[in-house]
Scaffold this motif. Structure first.
Motif, PDB file in Angstrom:
ATOM      1  N   ARG A 295       0.758  -1.038   0.098  1.00  0.00           N
ATOM      2  CA  ARG A 295      -0.035  -0.019  -0.023  1.00  0.00           C
ATOM      3  C   ARG A 295       0.843   1.324  -0.059  1.00  0.00           C
ATOM      4  N   ARG A 296       2.266   1.229   0.599  1.00  0.00           N
ATOM      5  CA  ARG A 296       2.938   2.482   0.601  1.00  0.00           C
ATOM      6  C   ARG A 296       3.283   2.872  -0.804  1.00  0.00           C
ATOM      7  N   ASP A 297       3.328   1.956  -1.716  1.00  0.00           N
ATOM      8  CA  ASP A 297       3.516   2.621  -3.169  1.00  0.00           C
ATOM      9  C   ASP A 297       2.792   1.859  -3.835  1.00  0.00           C
ATOM     10  N   TYR A 298       1.561   1.854  -4.119  1.00  0.00           N
ATOM     11  CA  TYR A 298       0.629   0.909  -4.420  1.00  0.00           C
ATOM     12  C   TYR A 298       0.510   0.906  -5.824  1.00  0.00           C
ATOM     13  N   PRO A 510       2.871   0.625  15.442  1.00  0.00           N
ATOM     14  CA  PRO A 510       1.752   0.459  14.374  1.00  0.00           C
ATOM     15  C   PRO A 510       2.542  -0.123  13.168  1.00  0.00           C
ATOM     16  N   VAL A 511       1.743  -1.125  12.610  1.00  0.00           N
ATOM     17  CA  VAL A 511       2.296  -1.913  11.415  1.00  0.00           C
ATOM     18  C   VAL A 511       1.207  -1.928  10.356  1.00  0.00           C
ATOM     19  N   SER A 512       1.587  -2.687   9.330  1.00  0.00           N
ATOM     20  CA  SER A 512       0.576  -2.766   8.209  1.00  0.00           C
ATOM     21  C   SER A 512       1.159  -4.262   7.314  1.00  0.00           C
ATOM     22  N   HIS A 513       0.101  -4.485   6.391  1.00  0.00           N
ATOM     23  CA  HIS A 513       0.267  -5.695   5.560  1.00  0.00           C
ATOM     24  C   HIS A 513       1.772  -5.465   4.936  1.00  0.00           C
TER      25      HIS A 513
END
Length: 548
Positions: A295-298, A510-513
């Protein structure tokens, strides 16, 4: 003398105009409501804005129809399909508050028969009767007036030009407020029906055709075993459980008022407190979470056109296997070892096309007995997939009552819907705890770990939204915030030099996929230039001898 059949003579252009007017008035309630949000109906300018929007929708759909109709004989069959498809679209848009963008349409096209069956209801039947059956009955009475070919072509061209001119004129009359509205709320274009699903269908078809014509781009060609592999004395197994539709807001370990994870709470697990999903539906999230950049550079085209993490791991020598209890791996396990619960035919666990998630554990005991080398087993759960939450758990897990027992959520109260959903989470908790206990039972022979993460969340009626799949920029937190839990045997942690106390502290951040790809490379100690230590949750918690 035989009775003459009642007919309505009409030209192609007249039928296109009437159909467009019908859709403008009957299929765009959500668009008008969104466009008028915050505007006062007492102001004359508001009514001028409404009129201009109505003319734009009318002209847009008339132009689309006139463009698609290359021959008058296509009018009735094409219009019949459009009427029925639009009736389905408006029902689900209004019922669940969804937007029919390409992502959602791809989700719809990948829906299996059992999942689709759960969406059928008497509410849908009534909606189809009013918005499909009645228009079709009227259409059946229409007799298309024939014209000489050249005259028909000329009239069609003039009508199309007129529709475009009308569209442009209406747009220019409200250009400033409309452009501002579209600039700030781009997702609103996917409420314009049926243009929304027609555009999205074309977009998905073109994209999928391009993807089918090209092989997936290989990634991680330099993948190789890390230092710990050489010293590995016992089989090593990481079980990745990809959850379905579990949201953090109702996760017991995450501080929910109800304890929906009582069994996990009794086990030495690490709960990640703040996890953000890559998408709001399975078709987006699953490919994204197995990609090196999510998602950070989708970049959807890049993600779908490339191999996944699983291919990288397999290239390094990890034995990868995907077991599915959902609607497939969305391409991330293509050409790798895979099976599904339905083909296993587990006794007492399958009904009406769906299996309970305990079916994923069938045969796992023997797999652990036969384990060799380094393995990754991916279990794709059915989880809390709606709207039939009550079908996701056996009767013994009906703890929160009264629970919604209908596939049609409109037949249940808000409390009943939440109760059924929470019961489904209780069952997910049971399946995960059962898996951990099974891995613990084999701890003397296999170094094992489990990582569970949901693919996306779920709306349960907040702000009038149900299910999931909202466009990401406007999706509520309930659809994007998900639970993630890890368990590791002491020997697994020792084998890769993992400090679990350190990871427990990291789990509060906080973390993400986006962390998943790099964290799994770290946990399985696979070396590749794709690995980014900053996105590896275990990188700062492994001894220097094992860190990249």
């Amino acid at each position: 003398m035989p009775e003459r059949r009642f007919e309505i003579p009409a030209t192609v252009e007249q039928v296109a105009l009437v159909a467009s007017l019908f859709w403008t008035l009957a299929a765009n309630r959500l668009f008008f409501a969104a466009a008028l949000h915050g505007r006062s109906l007492a102001e004359p300018a508001t009514w001028g804005f409404v009129l201009a929007l109505g003319v734009m929708l009318l002209a847009l759909h008339a132009a689309l129809l006139l463009t698609l109709l290359v021959h008058r004989r296509l009018l009735k069959p094409l219009l019949a399909v459009l009427i029925v498809a639009t009736a389905f679209a408006t029902h689900f848009m209004e019922r669940f508050g969804v937007y029919l963008d390409p992502s959602m349409l791809r989700n719809v096209l990948r829906t299996d028969v059992a999942e689709a069956r759960e969406l059928l209801s008497w509410t849908l039947a009534l909606h189809l009767l009013l918005y499909a059956a009645l228009p079709l009955a009227l259409l059946s009475r229409v007799r298309i007036v024939r014209r000489p070919p050249l005259r028909a072509l000329l009239v069609r061209g003039l009508a199309l030009a007129g529709a475009v001119t009308l569209l442009v004129g209406a747009l220019l009359s409200v250009f400033q407020p409309f452009s501002s509205l579209m600039r700030n709320h781009k997702e609103m274009r996917y409420l314009i029906t049926p243009a929304n699903w027609m555009w999205s269908l074309a977009s998905v078809s073109v994209h999928d055709a391009r993807g089918a014509a090209q092989p997936r781009q290989a990634i991680g060609l330099d993948a190789a075993p890390g230092l710990s592999w050489a010293a590995q004395a016992r089989p090593r197994l990481l079980v990745l459980v990809v959850g379905e539709t579990a949201r953090r807001a109702n996760w017991g370990l995450g501080g929910y008022a109800r304890q929906t994870t009582p069994q996990l709470a009794q086990l030495p697990v690490i709960n990640f407190a703040d996890v953000t999903a890559c998408g709001t539906n399975t078709e987006v999230s699953v490919p994204c979470m197995f990609a090196p950049v999510g998602r950070r550079d989708y970049d959807e085209q890049r993600i779908r056109g490339s191999e996944s993490l699983l291919h990288v791991l397999a290239r390094a020598g990890v034995a990868v296997h995907w077991r599915d209890n959902q609607s497939g791996c969305k391409g991330v396990c293509d050409h790798l070892s895979a099976d599904d619960t339905a083909s296993m035919k587990p006794s007492g666990l399958c009904d009406k096309g769906h299996c309970l998630d305990e079916a994923l554990l069938r045969g796992l005991d023997q797999r652990l007995e036969d384990a060799r080398g380094t393995q990754l087993l991916v279990l794709h759960m059915l989880g809390s997939h709606g709207p039939a939450y009550h079908r996701r758990y056996p009767p013994t897990f009906k703890r929160f009552k009264p629970a919604c027992e209908s596939d049609d959520l409109q037949q249940c109260s808000a409390a009943e819907i939440v109760n059924a959903y929470d019961n489904a989470l209780l069952y997910t908790d049971h399946v995960l705890a059962s898996l951990i206990r099974l891995l613990q039972a084999h701890a003397g022979r296999v170094d094992a770990a489990m990582l569970y993460v949901s693919d996306h969340g779920e709306s349960l009626g907040e702000r009038g939204l149900f299910l999931h799949g909202m466009p990401y920029p406007v999706a509520p937190a309930e659809q994007k915030q998900v639970p993630m839990v890890m368990w590791s045997s002491p020997d697994f942690a020792r084998a890769i030099g993992l400090d679990t106390a350190c990871l427990q502290r990291r789990a509060m951040e906080p973390v993400s996929h986006d962390h998943l790809f790099h964290s799994l490379l770290g946990l399985l100690d696979v070396r590749t230039s794709l690995h980014e230590p900053a996105w590896d949750l275990s990188a700062g918690c492994r001894t220097s001898g094992y860190a990249k």
